[in-house]
Design a protein around this motif. Sequence first.
Motif, PDB file in Angstrom:
ATOM      1  N   ARG A   1       0.824  -1.210   0.000  1.00  0.00           N
ATOM      2  CA  ARG A   1       0.000   0.000   0.000  1.00  0.00           C
ATOM      3  C   ARG A   1       0.855   1.256   0.000  1.00  0.00           C
ATOM      4  O   ARG A   1       0.495   2.254  -0.609  1.00  0.00           O
ATOM      5  N   LEU A   2       1.979   1.213   0.676  1.00  0.00           N
ATOM      6  CA  LEU A   2       2.838   2.389   0.756  1.00  0.00           C
ATOM      7  C   LEU A   2       3.634   2.623  -0.525  1.00  0.00           C
ATOM      8  O   LEU A   2       4.264   3.661  -0.670  1.00  0.00           O
ATOM      9  N   GLN A   3       3.597   1.686  -1.455  1.00  0.00           N
ATOM     10  CA  GLN A   3       4.231   1.919  -2.752  1.00  0.00           C
ATOM     11  C   GLN A   3       3.399   2.892  -3.581  1.00  0.00           C
ATOM     12  O   GLN A   3       3.910   3.510  -4.505  1.00  0.00           O
TER      13      GLN A   3
ATOM     14  N   LEU B   1      -3.940   7.135  -1.007  1.00  0.00           N
ATOM     15  CA  LEU B   1      -4.540   5.831  -1.298  1.00  0.00           C
ATOM     16  C   LEU B   1      -4.417   4.923  -0.087  1.00  0.00           C
ATOM     17  O   LEU B   1      -5.349   4.183   0.236  1.00  0.00           O
ATOM     18  N   HIS B   2      -3.286   4.985   0.608  1.00  0.00           N
ATOM     19  CA  HIS B   2      -3.108   4.189   1.826  1.00  0.00           C
ATOM     20  C   HIS B   2      -4.172   4.566   2.853  1.00  0.00           C
ATOM     21  O   HIS B   2      -4.788   3.693   3.470  1.00  0.00           O
ATOM     22  N   LEU B   3      -4.419   5.864   3.028  1.00  0.00           N
ATOM     23  CA  LEU B   3      -5.443   6.326   3.959  1.00  0.00           C
ATOM     24  C   LEU B   3      -6.832   5.859   3.522  1.00  0.00           C
ATOM     25  O   LEU B   3      -7.621   5.375   4.341  1.00  0.00           O
ATOM     26  N   VAL B   4      -7.129   5.972   2.240  1.00  0.00           N
ATOM     27  CA  VAL B   4      -8.426   5.520   1.721  1.00  0.00           C
ATOM     28  C   VAL B   4      -8.615   4.026   1.986  1.00  0.00           C
ATOM     29  O   VAL B   4      -9.689   3.587   2.403  1.00  0.00           O
TER      30      VAL B   4
ATOM     31  N   ARG C   1     -11.365   2.135   4.217  1.00  0.00           N
ATOM     32  CA  ARG C   1     -12.128   1.017   3.660  1.00  0.00           C
ATOM     33  C   ARG C   1     -12.079  -0.182   4.609  1.00  0.00           C
ATOM     34  O   ARG C   1     -13.087  -0.825   4.885  1.00  0.00           O
ATOM     35  N   ASP C   2     -10.883  -0.468   5.152  1.00  0.00           N
ATOM     36  CA  ASP C   2     -10.745  -1.572   6.102  1.00  0.00           C
ATOM     37  C   ASP C   2     -11.600  -1.324   7.340  1.00  0.00           C
ATOM     38  O   ASP C   2     -12.236  -2.244   7.858  1.00  0.00           O
ATOM     39  N   LEU C   3     -11.614  -0.081   7.815  1.00  0.00           N
ATOM     40  CA  LEU C   3     -12.441   0.253   8.975  1.00  0.00           C
ATOM     41  C   LEU C   3     -13.907   0.000   8.679  1.00  0.00           C
ATOM     42  O   LEU C   3     -14.630  -0.556   9.500  1.00  0.00           O
ATOM     43  N   TYR C   4     -14.351   0.379   7.484  1.00  0.00           N
ATOM     44  CA  TYR C   4     -15.749   0.178   7.096  1.00  0.00           C
ATOM     45  C   TYR C   4     -16.066  -1.311   6.942  1.00  0.00           C
ATOM     46  O   TYR C   4     -17.072  -1.787   7.461  1.00  0.00           O
TER      47      TYR C   4
END
Length: 147
Positions: A23-25, A30-33, A37-40
Motif C-alpha cells: 500500500r505504501l508503494q 490511497l493508503h489512507l483511503v 475502507r478496512d475500517l468500514y
Amino acid sequence: LSPICALAAASVRERESARVEARLQGSGMLHLVLQLRDLYVYQSWDPFTFEAMKSRKAKKMTGPNGTVPPDDEVCNALIGSSSQSNKGWDKTAEGRAAAGTTYGAEVVQLYLIPLFLFPLVMYLFQEMWSWAYGPQDLKPVKSKRSR
C-alpha cells in the motif's frame, strides 16, 4: 499456542507487513483511503491481527448447526488463506496495470478530481437550496449587548 497456530500467527504478521508495504508503494492518500475502507469493511482499526483474523476465520468455518471448529483447524485454514490473494483485487490490479495507471495518474485521481469536484458539488447544493427555499437575505443579527 500450538505449533500450527504459531505458524499461522507468523503468516498473519507477514501478510500484514506485505499489505502495508504494498500500500505504501502507492500514494499516502490511497493508503489512507484503504485504511478507511478496512475500517468500514472489518469495523476495526486493526483488523489484521492474529486474534482478529482467527476469530473471523472461525466464524466463517462455523457449521450450520453452530459447531465451532478446533483451533488447529482454524489456524491451518489461516495458513492456507495467507498464501492466496483476493481474486477480485487481483483482477482490479491487473486491469490497472494493463491500462498503464501510474503514480502520477493515481495522484490526479485522488487529489485533483476531488479538488475540482468539491466546489462544484457545493455550488450545486447552494443553487438547489436557493431554488427550494428562495433567496436568503443575510442580515447581521444585532446583539443585545451592543447598545
